[in-house]
Write a protein that holds these residues in place. Sequence first.
Motif, PDB file in Angstrom:
ATOM      1  N   UNK A 545      24.614  41.481  40.372  1.00  0.00           N
ATOM      2  CA  UNK A 545      24.265  40.270  39.657  1.00  0.00           C
ATOM      3  C   UNK A 545      23.023  40.425  38.793  1.00  0.00           C
ATOM      4  N   UNK A 546      22.617  41.663  38.539  1.00  0.00           N
ATOM      5  CA  UNK A 546      21.477  41.900  37.657  1.00  0.00           C
ATOM      6  C   UNK A 546      21.952  41.875  36.204  1.00  0.00           C
ATOM      7  N   UNK A 547      21.183  41.259  35.335  1.00  0.00           N
ATOM      8  CA  UNK A 547      21.539  41.157  33.929  1.00  0.00           C
ATOM      9  C   UNK A 547      21.525  42.531  33.285  1.00  0.00           C
ATOM     10  N   UNK A 548      22.562  42.841  32.526  1.00  0.00           N
ATOM     11  CA  UNK A 548      22.664  44.134  31.860  1.00  0.00           C
ATOM     12  C   UNK A 548      21.903  44.120  30.546  1.00  0.00           C
ATOM     13  N   UNK A 549      21.506  45.304  30.115  1.00  0.00           N
ATOM     14  CA  UNK A 549      20.854  45.427  28.817  1.00  0.00           C
ATOM     15  C   UNK A 549      21.886  45.225  27.711  1.00  0.00           C
ATOM     16  N   UNK A 550      21.425  44.833  26.534  1.00  0.00           N
ATOM     17  CA  UNK A 550      22.337  44.624  25.412  1.00  0.00           C
ATOM     18  C   UNK A 550      22.982  45.941  25.020  1.00  0.00           C
ATOM     19  N   UNK A 551      24.184  45.857  24.493  1.00  0.00           N
ATOM     20  CA  UNK A 551      24.899  47.057  24.074  1.00  0.00           C
ATOM     21  C   UNK A 551      26.401  46.872  24.183  1.00  0.00           C
ATOM     22  N   UNK A 552      27.100  47.988  24.098  1.00  0.00           N
ATOM     23  CA  UNK A 552      28.561  48.001  24.082  1.00  0.00           C
ATOM     24  C   UNK A 552      29.097  48.254  25.477  1.00  0.00           C
ATOM     25  N   UNK A 553      30.061  47.432  25.908  1.00  0.00           N
ATOM     26  CA  UNK A 553      30.722  47.574  27.205  1.00  0.00           C
ATOM     27  C   UNK A 553      32.235  47.414  27.013  1.00  0.00           C
ATOM     28  N   UNK A 554      32.986  47.747  28.060  1.00  0.00           N
ATOM     29  CA  UNK A 554      34.434  47.606  28.033  1.00  0.00           C
ATOM     30  C   UNK A 554      34.887  46.852  29.275  1.00  0.00           C
ATOM     31  N   UNK A 555      35.840  45.942  29.105  1.00  0.00           N
ATOM     32  CA  UNK A 555      36.503  45.307  30.234  1.00  0.00           C
ATOM     33  C   UNK A 555      37.947  45.794  30.246  1.00  0.00           C
ATOM     34  N   UNK A 556      38.347  46.391  31.373  1.00  0.00           N
ATOM     35  CA  UNK A 556      39.671  46.984  31.490  1.00  0.00           C
ATOM     36  C   UNK A 556      40.469  46.241  32.548  1.00  0.00           C
ATOM     37  N   UNK A 557      41.697  45.879  32.212  1.00  0.00           N
ATOM     38  CA  UNK A 557      42.606  45.253  33.158  1.00  0.00           C
ATOM     39  C   UNK A 557      43.723  46.245  33.473  1.00  0.00           C
ATOM     40  N   UNK A 558      43.961  46.480  34.770  1.00  0.00           N
ATOM     41  CA  UNK A 558      44.850  47.564  35.198  1.00  0.00           C
ATOM     42  C   UNK A 558      45.847  47.040  36.229  1.00  0.00           C
ATOM     43  N   UNK A 559      47.138  47.328  35.978  1.00  0.00           N
ATOM     44  CA  UNK A 559      48.178  47.111  36.979  1.00  0.00           C
ATOM     45  C   UNK A 559      48.771  48.458  37.336  1.00  0.00           C
ATOM     46  N   UNK A 560      49.839  48.471  38.100  1.00  0.00           N
ATOM     47  CA  UNK A 560      50.462  49.739  38.479  1.00  0.00           C
ATOM     48  C   UNK A 560      51.078  50.424  37.279  1.00  0.00           C
ATOM     49  N   UNK A 561      51.555  49.657  36.295  1.00  0.00           N
ATOM     50  CA  UNK A 561      52.299  50.232  35.175  1.00  0.00           C
ATOM     51  C   UNK A 561      51.610  50.080  33.829  1.00  0.00           C
ATOM     52  N   UNK A 562      50.597  49.214  33.728  1.00  0.00           N
ATOM     53  CA  UNK A 562      49.965  48.965  32.440  1.00  0.00           C
ATOM     54  C   UNK A 562      48.447  48.937  32.556  1.00  0.00           C
ATOM     55  N   UNK A 563      47.812  49.215  31.430  1.00  0.00           N
ATOM     56  CA  UNK A 563      46.372  49.062  31.340  1.00  0.00           C
ATOM     57  C   UNK A 563      46.027  48.586  29.945  1.00  0.00           C
ATOM     58  N   UNK A 564      45.061  47.691  29.858  1.00  0.00           N
ATOM     59  CA  UNK A 564      44.602  47.211  28.566  1.00  0.00           C
ATOM     60  C   UNK A 564      43.090  47.075  28.621  1.00  0.00           C
ATOM     61  N   UNK A 565      42.433  47.461  27.528  1.00  0.00           N
ATOM     62  CA  UNK A 565      40.973  47.465  27.488  1.00  0.00           C
ATOM     63  C   UNK A 565      40.494  46.714  26.263  1.00  0.00           C
ATOM     64  N   UNK A 566      39.426  45.968  26.432  1.00  0.00           N
ATOM     65  CA  UNK A 566      38.832  45.232  25.316  1.00  0.00           C
ATOM     66  C   UNK A 566      37.342  45.555  25.236  1.00  0.00           C
ATOM     67  N   UNK A 567      36.851  45.695  24.022  1.00  0.00           N
ATOM     68  CA  UNK A 567      35.445  46.000  23.795  1.00  0.00           C
ATOM     69  C   UNK A 567      34.628  44.719  23.849  1.00  0.00           C
ATOM     70  N   UNK A 568      33.441  44.804  24.466  1.00  0.00           N
ATOM     71  CA  UNK A 568      32.556  43.649  24.591  1.00  0.00           C
ATOM     72  C   UNK A 568      31.163  44.047  24.105  1.00  0.00           C
ATOM     73  N   UNK A 569      30.594  43.240  23.228  1.00  0.00           N
ATOM     74  CA  UNK A 569      29.235  43.478  22.757  1.00  0.00           C
ATOM     75  C   UNK A 569      28.322  42.460  23.425  1.00  0.00           C
ATOM     76  N   UNK A 570      27.409  42.964  24.249  1.00  0.00           N
ATOM     77  CA  UNK A 570      26.470  42.112  24.978  1.00  0.00           C
ATOM     78  C   UNK A 570      25.178  42.014  24.183  1.00  0.00           C
ATOM     79  N   UNK A 571      24.807  40.795  23.821  1.00  0.00           N
ATOM     80  CA  UNK A 571      23.600  40.600  22.997  1.00  0.00           C
ATOM     81  C   UNK A 571      22.363  40.432  23.861  1.00  0.00           C
TER      82      UNK A 571
END
Length: 571
Positions: A545-571
Amino acid sequence: MNKCYTSSIKSIRNAFLLGFLVCSATAFSQTTNFNTLNEMHNEVPDDPYIEVNKAAMERSPSYEAAGPNYFTKQVNVDSNGNNIVGDAGNEPSIAVDPTNPDRMVIGWRQFDDVSSNFRQAGNAYSLNGGYNWVNPDVLTPGNFRSDPVLDFDSEGNLYYNSLTTGFVCQVFTISDGGQDWGAPVAAFGGDKQWMRIDRSGGVGDGNNYSYWNSSFSTCAPNNFTRSVDGSQNFESCVLVDGNPRWGTLAVDASGNLYTVGQNNAGLIVTKSTTAQNPANPVVFDFFNTVDLDGELDAGIPINPQGLLGQAWIDVDISGGIGHGNVYVCASVNRISNGDAADVMFAKSIDGGITFAPPIRINDDASESNYQWFGTMAVAPNGRIDVVWLDTRNAPNLLESVLYYSFSEDQGDSWSENKLISESFDPTIGYPNQNKMGDYFDMVSDNDYAHVAWANTLNGGQDVYYTRISPYGLLGVEDYSEANPFQLVLFPNPVSDTTTLLFDISSEEHITVTVFDLLGRKINVLLDETVFGKQSLSWEGVNAERAKLTSGLYFISIQSKTNRQTIKVLLE
């Protein structure tokens, strides 16, 4: 040297911008002397080969994106579909099998480590229309290779033209419909070569043509060769009339060969009606100038050690009203208004003898932005597709996005410019060579434009495939394949809290994970079996629960057969 860590990215960007500000606008508003440009771009192995342990390199989620009229997938991924942090790829070329459009191959300049300029022949293939890519090892590992160009013949045989040491080109072939390349065949060649296979169905069907910069040639001053036996042997070199360079080739429905390029008088088109006949020597009928109200350029701030883009030529083979039209397109340094880079287009309705006045395709009002790496292809039905990188919304004239426009009336009018990507900084992830390469590539069919390009959307310089629907809507099946979870994130960039929406069509175990730029797991937002529409919130914090520094991150959603990733820019 230029590792893809955030601190390095910032230092590279700052250094680049400083250099940009120091350079006077006047110095870059005029095209550099042609002879200077001609001599400054050549491919030599200036760094030694050092074997890299790729298995030990950091990983991060590969980047992908989807919209109603396009989807984008990263191509240079590992066997698990992950991005390799710290390598680089650029100058991609794409080929689509005319006998099986789901079979695609992309080649590129592969840099195993951005601290070295040593490059090899990267290649990847897709057997399902670009939704998934398999990235085998480079061709002839440990050998210097550059300037990849790929094409299929009409029977589905695949050819990869690769520049190696001494400005020698070699052609690899896959002739069995598989994935294994045959041994390379010497093809003469030189720097900035381009290749085209005749698919006209006539006497020249299967002929392999290529031409290059005569200043860096295995057979100077000549700069053209032909194979008439399935690329097993290549004929002695000849000189293309007018001695063009930095251009491409096209073959019309009658088997006539065209080239476009620039010489010391400007852009020229050359035509040969004899090249198709194996019994005849290659003779060029004529060369004529093409007015694009500008010239090709290089050494510009947006791509300091590369080209503004190369010249493209293609022909209409539709059998319709535009049949036989010859089209030329390029990003050029404008003459009339001093604009450093516009995407300009001209057409000929008389086989390249004369050309109509040029048309500007980018529809922004500014004369100071860069529209660079303009790339054109013509579909079998006559539709003309063009993509380019664009800085129109960048206050620093640096951040770039991919734009697209098309014409269905033989280039007389063009669709509204369509945004196809998020913005990215093209100066990060340089592979010890300050450029994004010299070109992109595109193949068009009646339904889609298939684009091979490079960007830095995941924090490093990588190779991507994008499918574009000119009519504004991918098929339901296409969009579902590209966006399997219907993933939406808003707002993005994130200053406080963002919401992740997705849909699980059947009950299954799902994990939603946050990664940093180096592929390190930062937080797990979900790890359970779910079904239906889901909503998650993330406050930009790690697992503690510590606040992250600003920058580029990725959120990835994964199932047994699929994966999808989205880029997140934290200000």
